[in-house]
Write a protein that holds these residues in place. Structure first.
Motif, mmCIF file in Angstrom:
data_model
loop_
_atom_site.group_PDB
_atom_site.id
_atom_site.type_symbol
_atom_site.label_atom_id
_atom_site.label_comp_id
_atom_site.label_asym_id
_atom_site.label_seq_id
_atom_site.Cartn_x
_atom_site.Cartn_y
_atom_site.Cartn_z
ATOM 1 N N GLY A 1 6.394 11.722 -11.887
ATOM 2 C CA GLY A 1 7.573 11.511 -11.050
ATOM 3 C C GLY A 1 7.351 10.458 -9.976
ATOM 4 N N ILE A 2 6.100 10.148 -9.684
ATOM 5 C CA ILE A 2 5.769 9.094 -8.710
ATOM 6 C C ILE A 2 5.474 7.773 -9.429
ATOM 7 N N PHE A 3 4.597 7.829 -10.452
ATOM 8 C CA PHE A 3 4.067 6.582 -11.021
ATOM 9 C C PHE A 3 4.992 5.933 -12.051
ATOM 10 N N VAL B 1 0.860 -1.189 0.000
ATOM 11 C CA VAL B 1 0.000 0.000 0.000
ATOM 12 C C VAL B 1 0.893 1.234 0.000
ATOM 13 N N THR B 2 0.777 2.067 -1.040
ATOM 14 C CA THR B 2 1.535 3.324 -1.054
ATOM 15 C C THR B 2 0.674 4.434 -0.451
ATOM 16 N N GLY B 3 1.340 5.453 0.074
ATOM 17 C CA GLY B 3 0.578 6.521 0.735
ATOM 18 C C GLY B 3 -0.055 6.011 2.013
ATOM 19 N N ALA B 4 0.613 5.040 2.622
ATOM 20 C CA ALA B 4 0.037 4.322 3.762
ATOM 21 C C ALA B 4 -0.240 5.233 4.953
ATOM 22 N N SER C 1 -11.249 15.316 2.044
ATOM 23 C CA SER C 1 -11.757 14.509 0.934
ATOM 24 C C SER C 1 -12.160 13.110 1.407
ATOM 25 N N SER C 2 -12.952 12.455 0.585
ATOM 26 C CA SER C 2 -13.457 11.102 0.877
ATOM 27 C C SER C 2 -12.305 10.199 1.282
ATOM 28 N N ALA C 3 -12.457 9.512 2.378
ATOM 29 C CA ALA C 3 -11.375 8.621 2.807
ATOM 30 C C ALA C 3 -11.921 7.224 3.091
ATOM 31 N N SER D 1 -14.865 5.996 2.453
ATOM 32 C CA SER D 1 -15.605 5.454 1.305
ATOM 33 C C SER D 1 -14.653 5.092 0.171
ATOM 34 N N ALA D 2 -13.566 5.844 0.048
ATOM 35 C CA ALA D 2 -12.560 5.509 -0.973
ATOM 36 C C ALA D 2 -11.857 4.203 -0.605
ATOM 37 N N ALA D 3 -11.522 4.060 0.671
ATOM 38 C CA ALA D 3 -10.890 2.816 1.122
ATOM 39 C C ALA D 3 -11.825 1.637 0.916
ATOM 40 N N GLY E 1 -4.676 6.908 -6.413
ATOM 41 C CA GLY E 1 -4.187 8.290 -6.409
ATOM 42 C C GLY E 1 -4.505 9.012 -7.710
ATOM 43 N N ASN E 2 -4.978 10.222 -7.596
ATOM 44 C CA ASN E 2 -5.417 10.990 -8.765
ATOM 45 C C ASN E 2 -4.289 11.728 -9.476
ATOM 46 N N PRO E 3 -4.459 11.987 -10.769
ATOM 47 C CA PRO E 3 -5.525 11.517 -11.667
ATOM 48 C C PRO E 3 -5.381 10.016 -11.947
HETATM 49 P P1 NAX Z 1 -3.332 12.085 1.829
HETATM 50 O O1 NAX Z 1 -2.670 13.348 1.396
HETATM 51 O O2 NAX Z 1 -4.006 12.009 3.142
HETATM 52 O O3 NAX Z 1 -2.259 10.910 1.786
HETATM 53 C C1 NAX Z 1 -1.393 10.709 0.719
HETATM 54 C C2 NAX Z 1 -0.177 10.001 1.269
HETATM 55 O O4 NAX Z 1 0.628 9.608 0.163
HETATM 56 C C3 NAX Z 1 0.694 10.869 2.174
HETATM 57 O O5 NAX Z 1 0.933 10.196 3.388
HETATM 58 C C4 NAX Z 1 1.986 11.054 1.363
HETATM 59 O O6 NAX Z 1 3.125 11.133 2.195
HETATM 60 C C5 NAX Z 1 1.983 9.788 0.530
HETATM 61 N N1 NAX Z 1 2.800 9.847 -0.684
HETATM 62 C C6 NAX Z 1 3.000 10.906 -1.510
HETATM 63 N N2 NAX Z 1 3.864 10.571 -2.493
HETATM 64 C C7 NAX Z 1 4.200 9.274 -2.301
HETATM 65 C C8 NAX Z 1 5.066 8.381 -2.966
HETATM 66 N N3 NAX Z 1 5.771 8.769 -4.045
HETATM 67 N N4 NAX Z 1 5.185 7.120 -2.497
HETATM 68 C C9 NAX Z 1 4.500 6.724 -1.406
HETATM 69 N N5 NAX Z 1 3.678 7.551 -0.708
HETATM 70 C C10 NAX Z 1 3.527 8.806 -1.154
HETATM 71 O O7 NAX Z 1 -4.328 11.714 0.632
HETATM 72 P P2 NAX Z 1 -5.599 10.729 0.669
HETATM 73 O O8 NAX Z 1 -6.781 11.470 1.112
HETATM 74 O O9 NAX Z 1 -5.212 9.481 1.385
HETATM 75 O O10 NAX Z 1 -5.796 10.474 -0.892
HETATM 76 C C11 NAX Z 1 -4.851 9.754 -1.651
HETATM 77 C C12 NAX Z 1 -5.155 9.878 -3.136
HETATM 78 O O11 NAX Z 1 -6.406 9.274 -3.448
HETATM 79 C C13 NAX Z 1 -5.243 11.308 -3.648
HETATM 80 O O12 NAX Z 1 -4.523 11.386 -4.877
HETATM 81 C C14 NAX Z 1 -6.723 11.475 -3.903
HETATM 82 O O13 NAX Z 1 -6.976 12.464 -4.885
HETATM 83 C C15 NAX Z 1 -7.105 10.110 -4.349
HETATM 84 N N6 NAX Z 1 -8.531 9.745 -4.327
HETATM 85 C C16 NAX Z 1 -8.999 8.953 -5.309
HETATM 86 C C17 NAX Z 1 -10.308 8.514 -5.355
HETATM 87 C C18 NAX Z 1 -10.802 7.630 -6.439
HETATM 88 O O14 NAX Z 1 -12.001 7.350 -6.455
HETATM 89 N N7 NAX Z 1 -9.995 7.126 -7.374
HETATM 90 C C19 NAX Z 1 -11.286 8.965 -4.334
HETATM 91 C C20 NAX Z 1 -10.638 9.458 -3.079
HETATM 92 C C21 NAX Z 1 -9.384 10.263 -3.273
HETATM 93 O O15 NAX Z 1 -9.744 11.580 -3.615
#
Ligand code: NAX
Length: 331
Positions: A107-109, A9-12, A237-239, A241-243, A130-132
């Motif tokens: 730069g991330i993906f 899980v990234t962004g954990a 933002s949605s958390a 429900s997204a999870a 993660g968006n987009p």
């Molecule tokens: P948060 O900002 O709470 O958490 C993001 C986490 O990712 C942070 O802890 C950050 O340190 C970490 N991170 C950043 N770059 C990283 C990398 N290169 N490698 C590993 N970790 C990295 O955001 P959160 O609310 O958890 O949302 C995460 C993403 O989901 C966002 O891009 C958001 O836009 C997207 N969403 C997508 C949805 C969908 O339906 N597809 C809906 C919900 C959400 O908006």
């Protein structure tokens, strides 16, 4: 299977990560008989918070949780990954243009795709949250040439679930009685939630769709703009429900979609329904589950004129995004 499944899980340490990890560790994603080993991937600044979450996971004493490790290097984080949930992304900052956003996420993906290519398990299944999301998934897939394209997906399940809930409320039926809705196109405001093929407690969705004012001025925009409405109400933002949607997506991919129903997922287009090949677009999909399960596009749906226009508009946006990341040398 008693061999633990490796889930990265990234962004954990983010808010979705916090809502997601406990669901995975409790067995809700892969089922009650499948142990999991969690690999948390963060950026260096996120590692300490991820360690805190790992302490809480330990404190749950989940019988299915076989171990947790935390990394800030993608090559270590995706080592042996069977399932990879790419949640961490770069959000749009003030004054940021779309090209800047795509470049920052490239730069991330891009490196994450390369790492998955190099070190993930042969059966890896990837969900980009993660968006987009669609275009991030396209970047990751394009940088993993040895991994079949159908292992990379983008999440539109939250949009799908939002649409189910809206239709159930409109029809006054339990949400479990709404089936065969579809999200088409991009996970963005241009997405098209399609209820023309739906089964709403035994009645065709096209009946509800006859009320064009409700369909076009209420249902479609409510689903497409729900993310913004949540931010407005919750101040974040949605958390959860997204999870939940991520759990649903992987659950149904690995264990199969229910008979007589389908779901929605962003997948590598094979040209179905006139969507150009090689973009990550949302389709109606089923999975038979089991080892080697794939998302298969539901065939032979009749697409009316109204739907056609909406699908084409969202797909045009995806083509623009693809051209932009191509121009940036990310794919
Ligand atoms: P948060 O900002 O709470 O958490 C993001 C986490 O990712 C942070 O802890 C950050 O340190 C970490 N991170 C950043 N770059 C990283 C990398 N290169 N490698 C590993 N970790 C990295 O955001 P959160 O609310 O958890 O949302 C995460 C993403 O989901 C966002 O891009 C958001 O836009 C997207 N969403 C997508 C949805 C969908 O339906 N597809 C809906 C919900 C959400 O908006």
């Amino acid at each position: 299977t008693t061999q633990p499944v490796n889930v990265t899980v990234t962004g954990a340490a983010g808010q979705i990560g916090y809502a997601l990890l406990f669901r995975i560790a409790s067995g809700q994603m892969l089922g009650p008989d499948t142990p999991v080993r969690l690999r948390l991937l963060e950026i260096p600044q996120g590692v300490k918070a991820a360690e805190g979450t790992a302490m809480e996971l330990d404190d749950c004493a989940f019988p299915l949780l076989a171990g947790i490790d935390i990394h800030d290097d993608p090559r270590a984080g995706f080592e042996g990954a069977n399932v990879a949930l790419l949640v961490g992304a770069r959000p749009r900052g003030p004054g940021m243009e779309r090209a800047d956003l795509l470049e920052a996420n490239g730069g991330i993906f891009k490196p994450q795709g390369e790492a998955i290519n190099a070190v993930a398990a042969d059966d890896v299944k990837v969900l980009v949250v993660g968006n987009p999301a669609n275009t991030n998934a396209l970047i990751a897939a394009s940088n993993a040439p040895d991994v079949p394209k159908d292992r990379f997906t983008a999440m539109t399940r939250l949009d799908h679930n939002r649409a189910l809930s809206q239709v159930a409320a409109r029809a006054g039926v339990p949400v479990a009685e709404v089936r065969r809705l579809t999200i088409w196109g991009n996970h963005s405001a241009s997405q098209y939630p399609d209820l023309f093929h739906a089964d709403v407690a035994g009645r065709p969705g096209s009946e509800l769709a006859q009320d064009r004012a409700w369909l076009l001025d209420d249902f479609v925009p409510t689903v497409a703009k729900r993310g913004a409405a949540i931010i407005d109400a919750r101040g974040a933002s949605s958390a959860a429900s997204a999870a939940n949607a991520a759990v649903d997506h992987v659950h149904d991919w690995v264990l199969g979609t229910p008979e007589g129903d389908w779901t929605s997922a962003g997948i590598w287009s094979d040209g179905s329904y006139g969507v150009p090949e090689g973009i990550m677009s949302s389709f109606p999909v089923t999975s038979a589950g089991g080892p080697g399960a794939t998302w298969d596009v539901v065939p032979d749906l009749e697409i009316g004129e109204l739907s056609r226009e909406r699908i084409d508009a969202s797909v045009a946006e995806l083509v623009e995004e693809r051209d932009a990341v191509r121009g940036l040398g990310l794919i």
